[in-house]
Scaffold this active site. Sequence first.
Site, PDB file in Angstrom:
ATOM      1  N   ASP A 120      11.876  56.072  42.005  1.00  0.00           N
ATOM      2  CA  ASP A 120      10.093  56.016  42.242  1.00  0.00           C
ATOM      3  C   ASP A 120       9.738  54.798  43.166  1.00  0.00           C
ATOM      4  O   ASP A 120       9.747  53.788  42.670  1.00  0.00           O
ATOM      5  CB  ASP A 120       9.526  55.935  40.946  1.00  0.00           C
ATOM      6  CG  ASP A 120       9.741  57.238  40.333  1.00  0.00           C
ATOM      7  OD1 ASP A 120       9.286  58.337  40.564  1.00  0.00           O
ATOM      8  OD2 ASP A 120      10.053  57.198  38.797  1.00  0.00           O
ATOM      9  N   HIS A 173      11.641  59.459  45.325  1.00  0.00           N
ATOM     10  CA  HIS A 173      10.242  60.161  45.228  1.00  0.00           C
ATOM     11  C   HIS A 173       9.150  59.174  45.827  1.00  0.00           C
ATOM     12  O   HIS A 173       9.066  58.054  45.429  1.00  0.00           O
ATOM     13  CB  HIS A 173      10.043  60.424  43.882  1.00  0.00           C
ATOM     14  CG  HIS A 173       8.567  60.804  43.417  1.00  0.00           C
ATOM     15  ND1 HIS A 173       8.130  60.807  42.141  1.00  0.00           N
ATOM     16  CD2 HIS A 173       7.518  61.282  43.925  1.00  0.00           C
ATOM     17  CE1 HIS A 173       6.924  61.092  42.016  1.00  0.00           C
ATOM     18  NE2 HIS A 173       6.751  61.477  43.377  1.00  0.00           N
ATOM     19  N   GLY A 230       6.073  56.413  30.994  1.00  0.00           N
ATOM     20  CA  GLY A 230       5.724  56.132  29.804  1.00  0.00           C
ATOM     21  C   GLY A 230       4.457  57.022  29.675  1.00  0.00           C
ATOM     22  O   GLY A 230       3.684  56.592  28.421  1.00  0.00           O
ATOM     23  N   ASP A 268       8.330  66.206  36.300  1.00  0.00           N
ATOM     24  CA  ASP A 268       8.501  64.806  36.259  1.00  0.00           C
ATOM     25  C   ASP A 268       7.093  64.128  35.563  1.00  0.00           C
ATOM     26  O   ASP A 268       5.960  64.512  36.085  1.00  0.00           O
ATOM     27  CB  ASP A 268       8.487  64.087  37.702  1.00  0.00           C
ATOM     28  CG  ASP A 268       8.824  62.662  38.014  1.00  0.00           C
ATOM     29  OD1 ASP A 268       9.075  62.005  36.791  1.00  0.00           O
ATOM     30  OD2 ASP A 268       8.360  61.964  38.997  1.00  0.00           O
TER      31      ASP A 268
HETATM   32  C1  DX5 Z   1       5.583  58.389  37.627  1.00  0.00           C
HETATM   33  C2  DX5 Z   1       7.140  58.477  38.059  1.00  0.00           C
HETATM   34  C3  DX5 Z   1       7.759  59.287  37.199  1.00  0.00           C
HETATM   35  C4  DX5 Z   1       8.010  58.303  35.991  1.00  0.00           C
HETATM   36  C5  DX5 Z   1       8.573  59.162  34.890  1.00  0.00           C
HETATM   37  O1  DX5 Z   1       4.813  57.947  38.503  1.00  0.00           O
HETATM   38  O2  DX5 Z   1       6.805  59.319  39.473  1.00  0.00           O
HETATM   39  O3  DX5 Z   1       8.996  59.604  37.636  1.00  0.00           O
HETATM   40  O4  DX5 Z   1       8.927  57.390  36.140  1.00  0.00           O
HETATM   41  O5  DX5 Z   1       8.672  58.343  33.756  1.00  0.00           O
HETATM   42  P1  DX5 Z   1       8.626  58.939  32.187  1.00  0.00           P
HETATM   43  O6  DX5 Z   1       9.684  59.979  31.973  1.00  0.00           O
HETATM   44  O7  DX5 Z   1       8.449  57.906  31.487  1.00  0.00           O
HETATM   45  O8  DX5 Z   1       7.023  59.734  32.253  1.00  0.00           O
HETATM   46 ZN    ZN Z   2       9.161  60.322  39.932  1.00  0.00          ZN
END
Ligand code: DX5
Ligand code: ZN
Length: 234
Positions: A37, A68, A167, A192
């Site tokens: 990320d 991402h 989270g 995601d």
């Molecule tokens: C949010 C990110 C996600 C996040 C996912 O902006 O793009 O990839 O890190 O984390 P969880 O699975 O904890 O929602």
């Molecule tokens: Zn992400």
Amino acid sequence: MNRPIAVSASILAANLGNLERDIKRCEEAGVDRLHIDCMDGHFVPQLTIGPMIIEAVRRFTKLYLEAHLMIEHPGEYIENYAEAGADCIQLQLECYGTRRASCRRWDQWPKEIDEVDVPTLRADLKKIRKLGKKAFVVVNPKTALCEEVLNDCDGVLIMSVNPGFSGQKFMPEVLPKIERLKTIFKGDIAIDGGINAQSAPLTVTAGAHVLISGSYLFSSPNFVDTVRHLKSLA
Ligand code: DX5
Ligand code: ZN
């Protein structure tokens, strides 16, 4: 028959001081991809990872790395991420078009748009593919799919939280977008945000087969069981 599930670990939830150890744990547990990320403090509130960390990670793992990009002007950084070693570059649709009035100031989130600048987006997707990388578009919860560019994409990533933080709670209202994609798109359908034991089956039933997981995976006592469970949903 459902497509096999690929599990992608979102390293934002890993112990960044011990990233190599946590990535080895992912490899041993059968994780298929690493989701990285990249946030710039403008497209989303947080500042996180850029190409330098991807380059460092690339040196100690062969896992498929997806970047991402939650950054403004992502097209200007495609070469940097490709050179750093990303296998897949993921562009947010909201970076291509005029923003809704509610999020035009740099400090207003989440970013959303109603109309996509298709030629510019298509040119950036083609640029990614020309560099030999997989090209994905990412769609925020309240942004509609842009079906015109699907032929230029290897995958579509549906956000099930507003991007910015690990989270957060899964938003089931995005499921119809996955169901629609399943009927019209043969590439990867990734999800995601807020993926866990309760939400993952809903997304697989809708048509997702790349499950990105951050906090659920990294806080689980046993990575092997968690990855096995996610894959068993196919
Ligand atoms: C949010 C990110 C996600 C996040 C996912 O902006 O793009 O990839 O890190 O984390 P969880 O699975 O904890 O929602
Ligand atoms: Zn992400």
